[in-house]
Design a protein around this motif. Sequence first.
Motif, PDB file in Angstrom:
ATOM      1  N   VAL A  44       0.847  -1.192   0.000  1.00  0.00           N
ATOM      2  CA  VAL A  44       0.000   0.000   0.000  1.00  0.00           C
ATOM      3  C   VAL A  44       0.877   1.233   0.000  1.00  0.00           C
ATOM      4  N   GLN A  45       0.278   2.356  -0.346  1.00  0.00           N
ATOM      5  CA  GLN A  45       0.991   3.617  -0.255  1.00  0.00           C
ATOM      6  C   GLN A  45       0.853   4.184   1.156  1.00  0.00           C
ATOM      7  N   ALA A  46       1.774   5.048   1.520  1.00  0.00           N
ATOM      8  CA  ALA A  46       1.717   5.700   2.823  1.00  0.00           C
ATOM      9  C   ALA A  46       0.364   6.377   3.011  1.00  0.00           C
ATOM     10  N   GLY A  47      -0.179   6.225   4.209  1.00  0.00           N
ATOM     11  CA  GLY A  47      -1.496   6.762   4.514  1.00  0.00           C
ATOM     12  C   GLY A  47      -2.621   5.769   4.305  1.00  0.00           C
ATOM     13  N   GLY A  48      -2.308   4.643   3.673  1.00  0.00           N
ATOM     14  CA  GLY A  48      -3.314   3.638   3.396  1.00  0.00           C
ATOM     15  C   GLY A  48      -3.579   2.733   4.585  1.00  0.00           C
ATOM     16  N   SER A  49      -4.439   1.738   4.352  1.00  0.00           N
ATOM     17  CA  SER A  49      -4.858   0.822   5.419  1.00  0.00           C
ATOM     18  C   SER A  49      -4.773  -0.630   4.950  1.00  0.00           C
ATOM     19  N   LEU A  50      -4.579  -1.517   5.904  1.00  0.00           N
ATOM     20  CA  LEU A  50      -4.626  -2.957   5.673  1.00  0.00           C
ATOM     21  C   LEU A  50      -5.208  -3.606   6.925  1.00  0.00           C
ATOM     22  N   ARG A  51      -5.840  -4.766   6.741  1.00  0.00           N
ATOM     23  CA  ARG A  51      -6.297  -5.550   7.888  1.00  0.00           C
ATOM     24  C   ARG A  51      -5.690  -6.937   7.797  1.00  0.00           C
ATOM     25  N   LEU A  52      -4.926  -7.297   8.811  1.00  0.00           N
ATOM     26  CA  LEU A  52      -4.341  -8.622   8.900  1.00  0.00           C
ATOM     27  C   LEU A  52      -5.269  -9.537   9.692  1.00  0.00           C
ATOM     28  N   SER A  53      -5.247 -10.817   9.328  1.00  0.00           N
ATOM     29  CA  SER A  53      -6.032 -11.819  10.038  1.00  0.00           C
ATOM     30  C   SER A  53      -5.129 -12.965  10.468  1.00  0.00           C
ATOM     31  N   CYS A  54      -5.490 -13.601  11.548  1.00  0.00           N
ATOM     32  CA  CYS A  54      -4.766 -14.771  12.030  1.00  0.00           C
ATOM     33  C   CYS A  54      -5.803 -15.800  12.473  1.00  0.00           C
ATOM     34  N   ALA A  55      -5.906 -16.878  11.712  1.00  0.00           N
ATOM     35  CA  ALA A  55      -6.851 -17.935  12.040  1.00  0.00           C
ATOM     36  C   ALA A  55      -6.172 -18.958  12.933  1.00  0.00           C
ATOM     37  N   ALA A  56      -6.756 -19.197  14.096  1.00  0.00           N
ATOM     38  CA  ALA A  56      -6.178 -20.122  15.066  1.00  0.00           C
ATOM     39  C   ALA A  56      -6.979 -21.408  15.133  1.00  0.00           C
ATOM     40  N   SER A  57      -6.274 -22.514  15.222  1.00  0.00           N
ATOM     41  CA  SER A  57      -6.928 -23.797  15.422  1.00  0.00           C
ATOM     42  C   SER A  57      -6.164 -24.572  16.484  1.00  0.00           C
ATOM     43  N   GLY A  58      -6.885 -25.415  17.225  1.00  0.00           N
ATOM     44  CA  GLY A  58      -6.244 -26.226  18.245  1.00  0.00           C
ATOM     45  C   GLY A  58      -5.789 -25.454  19.458  1.00  0.00           C
ATOM     46  N   PHE A  59      -6.216 -24.182  19.568  1.00  0.00           N
ATOM     47  CA  PHE A  59      -5.778 -23.323  20.682  1.00  0.00           C
ATOM     48  C   PHE A  59      -6.960 -23.178  21.622  1.00  0.00           C
ATOM     49  N   THR A  60      -6.929 -23.900  22.744  1.00  0.00           N
ATOM     50  CA  THR A  60      -8.117 -24.012  23.577  1.00  0.00           C
ATOM     51  C   THR A  60      -7.908 -23.536  25.007  1.00  0.00           C
ATOM     52  N   TYR A  61      -6.906 -22.722  25.256  1.00  0.00           N
ATOM     53  CA  TYR A  61      -6.658 -22.237  26.606  1.00  0.00           C
ATOM     54  C   TYR A  61      -7.727 -21.236  27.031  1.00  0.00           C
ATOM     55  N   ALA A  62      -8.209 -21.356  28.255  1.00  0.00           N
ATOM     56  CA  ALA A  62      -9.198 -20.419  28.774  1.00  0.00           C
ATOM     57  C   ALA A  62      -8.541 -19.068  29.059  1.00  0.00           C
ATOM     58  N   SER A  63      -7.333 -19.079  29.548  1.00  0.00           N
ATOM     59  CA  SER A  63      -6.550 -17.860  29.761  1.00  0.00           C
ATOM     60  C   SER A  63      -5.461 -17.825  28.706  1.00  0.00           C
ATOM     61  N   TYR A  64      -5.412 -16.751  27.952  1.00  0.00           N
ATOM     62  CA  TYR A  64      -4.465 -16.703  26.841  1.00  0.00           C
ATOM     63  C   TYR A  64      -4.140 -15.261  26.490  1.00  0.00           C
TER      64      TYR A  64
END
Length: 123
Positions: free
Chosen positions: A12-32
Amino acid sequence: QVQLVDSGGGSVQAGGSLRLSCAASGFTYASYCMAWFRQAPGKQREGVASINNYETTTYADSVKGRFTVTQDNARNTLYLQMNSLKPEDTAIYYCAAKDGSSCRLSAGAFDYWGQGTQVTVSS
């Protein structure tokens, strides 16, 4: 087995925007804690933002007011909304996760890592 899959990077050019995503699997901790780190060429990996099971967020000073970290527990997905991007934000961005709600932005404290997604900001 915990798996984190990063996506959403791009150029992107300066001043622009992006949205990153992180899909988690197998992560089942109640506190994290889940976080975003970044690493630019020739530099150490640095913490960008984090969020825990209490929805407490932490940001690096360099991104405060521009980046927002959120999570969608129903989709097991972590997000990083990046606005007003600057050339110095250029880096590979990694999501990370750990057991326990302590969310200090120290790479050594995190046990699980995504593969990274490239963000390039041009001036």
